[in-house]
Design a protein around this motif. Sequence first.
Motif, mmCIF file in Angstrom:
data_model
loop_
_atom_site.group_PDB
_atom_site.id
_atom_site.type_symbol
_atom_site.label_atom_id
_atom_site.label_comp_id
_atom_site.label_asym_id
_atom_site.label_seq_id
_atom_site.Cartn_x
_atom_site.Cartn_y
_atom_site.Cartn_z
ATOM 1 N N LEU A 239 -32.625 -43.594 38.292
ATOM 2 C CA LEU A 239 -32.336 -43.759 39.719
ATOM 3 C C LEU A 239 -32.429 -42.421 40.440
ATOM 4 C CD1 LEU A 239 -29.338 -46.271 39.653
ATOM 5 C CD2 LEU A 239 -31.712 -46.739 40.289
ATOM 6 N N VAL A 240 -31.904 -41.371 39.814
ATOM 7 C CA VAL A 240 -32.000 -40.032 40.399
ATOM 8 C C VAL A 240 -33.461 -39.591 40.459
ATOM 9 C CG1 VAL A 240 -31.414 -37.600 40.064
ATOM 10 C CG2 VAL A 240 -29.677 -39.377 39.695
ATOM 11 N N LEU A 242 -36.195 -41.452 40.623
ATOM 12 C CA LEU A 242 -36.915 -42.175 41.665
ATOM 13 C C LEU A 242 -36.565 -41.664 43.053
ATOM 14 C CD1 LEU A 242 -36.725 -45.826 40.297
ATOM 15 C CD2 LEU A 242 -38.740 -44.365 40.433
ATOM 16 N N SER A 243 -35.290 -41.354 43.245
ATOM 17 C CA SER A 243 -34.865 -40.845 44.549
ATOM 18 C C SER A 243 -35.501 -39.491 44.845
ATOM 19 C CB SER A 243 -33.337 -40.741 44.593
ATOM 20 O OG SER A 243 -32.904 -40.214 45.818
ATOM 21 N N LEU A 244 -35.482 -38.593 43.867
ATOM 22 C CA LEU A 244 -36.022 -37.247 44.084
ATOM 23 C C LEU A 244 -37.547 -37.251 44.196
ATOM 24 C CD1 LEU A 244 -33.740 -35.110 41.730
ATOM 25 C CD2 LEU A 244 -33.657 -35.295 44.219
ATOM 26 N N LEU A 245 -38.197 -38.234 43.581
ATOM 27 C CA LEU A 245 -39.657 -38.290 43.674
ATOM 28 C C LEU A 245 -40.147 -38.733 45.049
ATOM 29 C CD1 LEU A 245 -40.793 -39.662 40.193
ATOM 30 C CD2 LEU A 245 -41.265 -37.418 41.195
ATOM 31 N N GLU A 246 -39.236 -39.056 45.934
ATOM 32 C CA GLU A 246 -39.638 -39.293 47.318
ATOM 33 C C GLU A 246 -40.100 -37.987 47.965
ATOM 34 O OE1 GLU A 246 -36.426 -41.197 49.291
ATOM 35 O OE2 GLU A 246 -36.668 -43.090 48.208
ATOM 36 N N SER A 247 -39.660 -36.859 47.375
ATOM 37 C CA SER A 247 -40.144 -35.556 47.818
ATOM 38 C C SER A 247 -41.567 -35.355 47.311
ATOM 39 C CB SER A 247 -39.248 -34.436 47.277
ATOM 40 O OG SER A 247 -39.879 -33.182 47.423
ATOM 41 N N LYS A 248 -42.430 -34.830 48.154
ATOM 42 C CA LYS A 248 -43.840 -34.651 47.795
ATOM 43 C C LYS A 248 -44.075 -33.377 46.989
ATOM 44 C CE LYS A 248 -45.135 -37.179 51.952
ATOM 45 N NZ LYS A 248 -45.806 -37.141 53.277
ATOM 46 N N PRO A 266 -40.427 -49.074 42.747
ATOM 47 C CA PRO A 266 -39.888 -49.488 44.037
ATOM 48 C C PRO A 266 -39.987 -48.461 45.153
ATOM 49 C CG PRO A 266 -38.118 -48.743 42.629
ATOM 50 C CD PRO A 266 -39.379 -48.612 41.824
ATOM 51 N N LEU A 267 -40.919 -47.505 45.031
ATOM 52 C CA LEU A 267 -41.028 -46.510 46.089
ATOM 53 C C LEU A 267 -41.845 -47.000 47.286
ATOM 54 C CD1 LEU A 267 -41.566 -43.090 44.286
ATOM 55 C CD2 LEU A 267 -39.578 -43.850 45.564
ATOM 56 N N GLY A 268 -42.470 -48.145 47.135
ATOM 57 C CA GLY A 268 -43.315 -48.643 48.207
ATOM 58 C C GLY A 268 -44.750 -48.162 48.045
ATOM 59 N N THR A 269 -44.955 -46.978 47.430
ATOM 60 C CA THR A 269 -46.277 -46.485 47.065
ATOM 61 C C THR A 269 -46.244 -46.137 45.582
ATOM 62 O OG1 THR A 269 -45.613 -44.249 47.724
ATOM 63 C CG2 THR A 269 -46.828 -45.564 49.348
#
Length: 310
Positions: A239-240, A242-248, A266-269
């Motif tokens: 979960l952590v 996936l959340s941090l991978l929202e950063s490019k 579940p990131l949408g991309t």
Amino acid sequence: MVYTSMDLASHLKPAHLNLLMKIAESGQLQRAAQMVGMSQPAASRILAEIEERVGGPLFERHPKGMVATALCEICIRHAKIILEEYHALDEDARRIMSGQAGRARVGAVTGPAVGLLMPAIRAIKASAPDIEMTIEVGPSTELVRGLVEGRFDFVIARIPPEYDARDFRLQPARSEIVSLLVHPEHPLASKTRIDLAELTAFEWVVQEIGSPIRQAVEAAFHEKKVETPTRVTNSSSLLVVLSLLESKEMIAPQSEEVAKMLAHGPLGTKLVALDLADPIMVSPCFIIRNRFRQLPQSAMQVLDSVYGNL
């Protein structure tokens, strides 16, 4: 003499109950005896014994056949329930002994849990849906401790240094490859044959110190004589990650099996695994069993399914 219910229950057998039901069904003692596979004299003797135990006649004899009395109707009603339970017991016992029912308690580290254990369990659920599964994912130390304590039937893990491998039955599992996951818009997402030196300036979210994937990543950097990344967040939580991978700008090492699963997450991309010039390998896992315990048939069936995926 009228017997108590306890006396009656202790003397009546399934064959006796079945005989009563066949007499009521056919109206003929001889025909009922044939249906249950006994002689007429034996059937007549059993019926007389049952009538003595229940304290009254169970059938009225007529020229056209035998008709159940009210007392017999009560006996038959209970006989149906009892025989159904016997049949259910027989079927359940057969399913457990054949491995089609029962329990299986399995543990695995993350990569093999996704790539090896889950396909095996899906196959088992299709062929033996009544097996109750307990599945835990965790580090090798906790899994092997659970195996020793009897909380698992088998685990897929690595042998921690504090345990003697001779106490276990070991079967090599698949080797693990590390994938470096990034956001699709990461600066290196579309680059090919990336050298480790190109990765040191980015942020990383990495498993805790001492974990096999982290050790493999650090060993790969050391082998190339490249400084390990310094901008690091320590976490084994998906979960952590996936959340941090929202950063490019973030890089997250994961086992190849987990990376393939998260690539459609579940990131949408879709996430992207970096194309490395040299693969990073993790020390292999083993399918580990306690040498001194026999597996229940249900767990053995799951184990065989895991072996089939190696």
